[in-house]
Design an enzyme around this catalytic site. Structure first.
Site, short mmCIF file in Angstrom:
data_model
loop_
_atom_site.label_atom_id
_atom_site.label_comp_id
_atom_site.label_asym_id
_atom_site.label_seq_id
_atom_site.Cartn_x
_atom_site.Cartn_y
_atom_site.Cartn_z
N ASP A 1 0.88 -1.19 0.00
CA ASP A 1 -0.01 -0.06 0.01
C ASP A 1 0.84 1.34 0.04
O ASP A 1 1.96 1.37 0.58
CB ASP A 1 -0.81 -0.19 1.36
N GLU B 1 1.78 -0.12 -4.84
CA GLU B 1 0.89 0.79 -5.11
C GLU B 1 1.59 2.15 -5.27
O GLU B 1 2.07 2.74 -4.46
CB GLU B 1 -0.46 0.92 -4.09
C1 LIG Z 1 -5.60 1.86 -3.51
C2 LIG Z 1 -5.43 1.66 -1.94
O1 LIG Z 1 -5.29 0.80 -1.44
N1 LIG Z 1 -5.44 3.00 -1.53
C3 LIG Z 1 -5.17 3.00 -0.06
C4 LIG Z 1 -3.87 3.89 0.04
O2 LIG Z 1 -3.54 4.02 1.45
C5 LIG Z 1 -4.64 4.47 2.11
C6 LIG Z 1 -4.14 4.76 3.65
O3 LIG Z 1 -3.55 3.52 4.12
C7 LIG Z 1 -6.08 3.95 1.92
O4 LIG Z 1 -7.07 4.53 2.67
C8 LIG Z 1 -6.05 3.45 0.63
O5 LIG Z 1 -7.57 2.84 0.62
#
Ligand SMILES: CC(=O)N[C@H]1CO[C@H](CO)[C@@H](O)[C@@H]1O
Ligand SMILES: *[C@@H]1O[C@H](CO)[C@@H](O)[C@H](O)[C@H]1NC(C)=O
Ligand SMILES: *[C@@H]1O[C@H](CO)[C@@H](O)[C@H](O)[C@H]1NC(C)=O
Ligand SMILES: [Ca+2]
Ligand SMILES: [Ca+2]
Length: 564
Positions: free
Chosen positions: A232, A296
């Site tokens: 993440d 990500e």
């Molecule tokens: C796509 C994804 O998983 N986004 C996440 C990025 O991080 C934030 C904080 O941990 C999450 O709220 C999102 O869903």
């Protein structure tokens, strides 16, 4: 025109970059074959299937549906966070990295899910949330009280000063969820950093002991049988240690708008790449390269590409961020080529069109394009990623004001999976589900689409089946015909397949002359007006925003056969 690579590329050739050859290296050391050939299927566990009627999806629900997942033909199942968590950010706020939220089940359930998936030839990924923990993680409490090693597990900084006795935050950094990225702690009399919610304190990767703790989290799950992680929000891992103010972008002065700041101190820092390198080396050394990470990263192409390592790929979000409902075929070709050409030699591409943070494809791009987008990512060369429900063409649910859970509006794409037309779409037997279902479940659901000869689901499955027979291309090119039609060729051992998409809001006529023998429709989007097996003679006539896969005999092969 539908053409073979070397023949008359007239139409839009001038509009495309000059060099379009893309070489997929045959076998790069370390990248597991299963990663390269698979489709990664993202499960959002709370919305997948509720086995005990409490209105929340759970691990047992996923286990019950493994035969369905297997029937899709996907090779890797990725579970969004199922860890212990107070659920202030839907599980992205973790209070124990090595345990499961009781609403989802137990560690034994996870083990069973892993084993049963492996028995069916599928791999299992979990989400890894390395940037922060929940403020309810025991480490954070210990850190506030400066107890033991955890004292330095978070990013603590003194106030910049005091104004009328009140502390002033160290700098102008802003949280992704709005407001300052700093929260003052009365116990420690310092500020802690939170790039996301104030209940998500950032972990301190400048502390080797913390890095070791997080490696240990990876080991814990690898040893339980997990095959890899989706990591993440990787760009935020480490921040610059000088804690200087971030500068404003040109023409932007709003100090409360995160989009106005140039994130030169909080994103994609050199130390972030170093931490990932350490994870990579751990997988090589301790797990003989049998595990894999996918990261990500929302960033510019050059920054994204720098995240490639032997055991990890950054997600390719450019079909979400740079390809929109209004985009032309020429723009589509550019998005694909820019990405493919940037990938370091020997590394592997991937394609994403949706996840739990994005409006669903049918909502974002329009329902017309549901099949076309699924076909596109499954047929482009590389790993494809499908968010649960995209295979049946789910669209965003309507969430009433009194039902809103997510403060930044991501509930609609997280609504429960629509299995059939019974109560709660077959998702749960409970009276209340954690989020409402999309009320179109009477019509859009797995059971109905399985029964129909032609549906989003049947198109998805047939395309995935075809994908398994395709060879890795040694060169690959998306061609365009005029402004709105794009097409490309993929080969199996014996046949050539042409994917053709019309992005125009009007019918397009595409002459087939150059293919030679008249092609046959192999797969058609629901709205393409063709049936499988239709012979195309002079022109392929594609309705607005539809696509087909055409099957043509492989000319090269035919030549070889003739000369033999
Ligand atoms: C796509 C994804 O998983 N986004 C996440 C990025 O991080 C934030 C904080 O941990 C999450 O709220 C999102 O869903
Ligand atoms: C937090 O840590 C302090 C100091 O060690 C301890 O007294 C307190 O009980 C802890 N609180 C929680 C909720 O663990
Ligand atoms: C590591 O992987 C390679 C390639 O798959 C294999 O040949 C080798 O036996 C493995 N080594 C160990 C220690 O498992
Ligand atoms: Ca449940
Ligand atoms: Ca961070």
């Amino acid at each position: 025109m539908v053409i073979l690579e070397t023949e008359c590329q007239i139409s839009a050739a001038m509009m495309l970059p000059a060099v379009l050859v893309f070489l997929l290296a045959t076998s790069a050391l370390g990248i597991p074959d299963w990663w390269k050939t698979s489709v990664l299927y993202q499960i959002y566990p709370r919305s997948y299937s509720d086995s005990d009627g409490d209105g929340n999806g759970d691990i047992r629900g996923i286990i019950n549906h493994l035969p369905y997942i297997k029937s899709l033909g996907v090779g890797v199942v990725w579970l969004s966070p199922i860890y212990s968590s107070p659920w202030q950010d839907m599980g992205y706020d973790i209070s124990n990295f090595k345990d499961v939220h009781p609403k989802y089940g137990t560690l034994d359930d996870v083990k069973e899910l892993i084993d049963k998936s492996h028995q069916q030839g599928m791999k299992v990924f979990m989400d890894f949330v390395p940037n922060h923990s929940s403020d309810q993680h025991p480490w954070f409490n210990a850190s506030r009280y400066s107890v033991g090693d955890a004292k330095d597990y978070y990013v603590w900084v003194n106030p910049k000063g005091y104004l009328g006795g009140k502390p002033i935050p160290p700098n102008n950094w802003l949280s992704n969820f709005g407001g300052s990225a700093w929260e003052y702690d009365e116990v420690r009399k310092q500020y802690y950093l939170h790039e996301f919610g104030p209940y998500q304190p950032d972990l301190n990767y400048r502390n080797p002991k913390l890095v070791e703790q997080m490696k240990d989290v990876l080991r814990f799950w690898f040893n339980l049988g997990i095959d890899g992680f989706r990591c993440d929000t990787v760009p935020h891992l480490v921040e610059d240690s000088s804690f200087k103010d971030e500068p404003f972008l040109p023409g932007c002065t709003d100090p409360n708008n995160r989009g106005c700041l140039d994130h030169i101190y909080t994103e994609n820092q050199p130390e972030t790449y170093d931490v990932l390198k350490q994870f990579d080396e751990m997988i090589q050394k301790e797990y003989n390269s049998t595990r894999y990470l996918v990261l990500e990263v929302y960033a510019s192409l050059d920054k994204v590409i720098k995240y490639y390592q032997q055991q990890s790929s950054p997600f390719n979000f450019f079909l979400i961020t740079d390809f929109k409902r209004d985009s032309t075929a020429v723009e589509l070709a550019k998005v694909v080529h820019d990405y493919l050409q940037s990938i370091p030699s020997g590394m592997w591409p991937n394609w994403v069109v949706g996840n739990h943070d994005q409006s669903r494809v049918g909502t974002r791009m329009g329902e017309d394009l549901i099949d076309s987008m699924n076909m596109l990512i499954l047929l482009l060369p590389g790993t494809a990623v499908t968010f649960q429900g995209e295979e049946i063409g789910m669209t965003d649910a309507y969430i009433r004001k009194d039902q809103v859970l997510d403060s930044v509006g991501r509930d609609p794409q997280r609504s429960p999976v629509q299995w059939d037309s019974t109560k709660n779409g077959g998702f749960s037997t409970g009276d209340k589900t954690w989020l409402p279902l999309n009320s179109n479940y009477w019509r859009v659901n797995v059971k109905a689409e399985t029964a129909k000869p032609k549906s989003h689901l049947s198109v998805y499955k047939k395309t995935l089946e075809l994908r398994r027979n395709l060879k890795n291309p040694t060169d690959f090119k998306v061609n365009t015909y005029g402004k709105w039609v794009a097409y490309f060729k993929r080969d199996s051992e014996t046949e050539s397949y042409f994917y053709v998409i019309n992005l125009n809001d009007r019918e397009e006529m595409i002459p087939t002359s150059v293919i030679g023998a008249s092609p046959t429709v192999y797969i058609a989007s629901e709205n393409a007006g063709y049936s499988e097996g239709n012979k195309i003679s002079e022109y392929l006539v594609l309705p607005p925003r539809s696509s087909v896969v055409l099957l043509a005999p492989n000319k090269m092969l035919n030549k070889l056969l003739r000369s033999a």
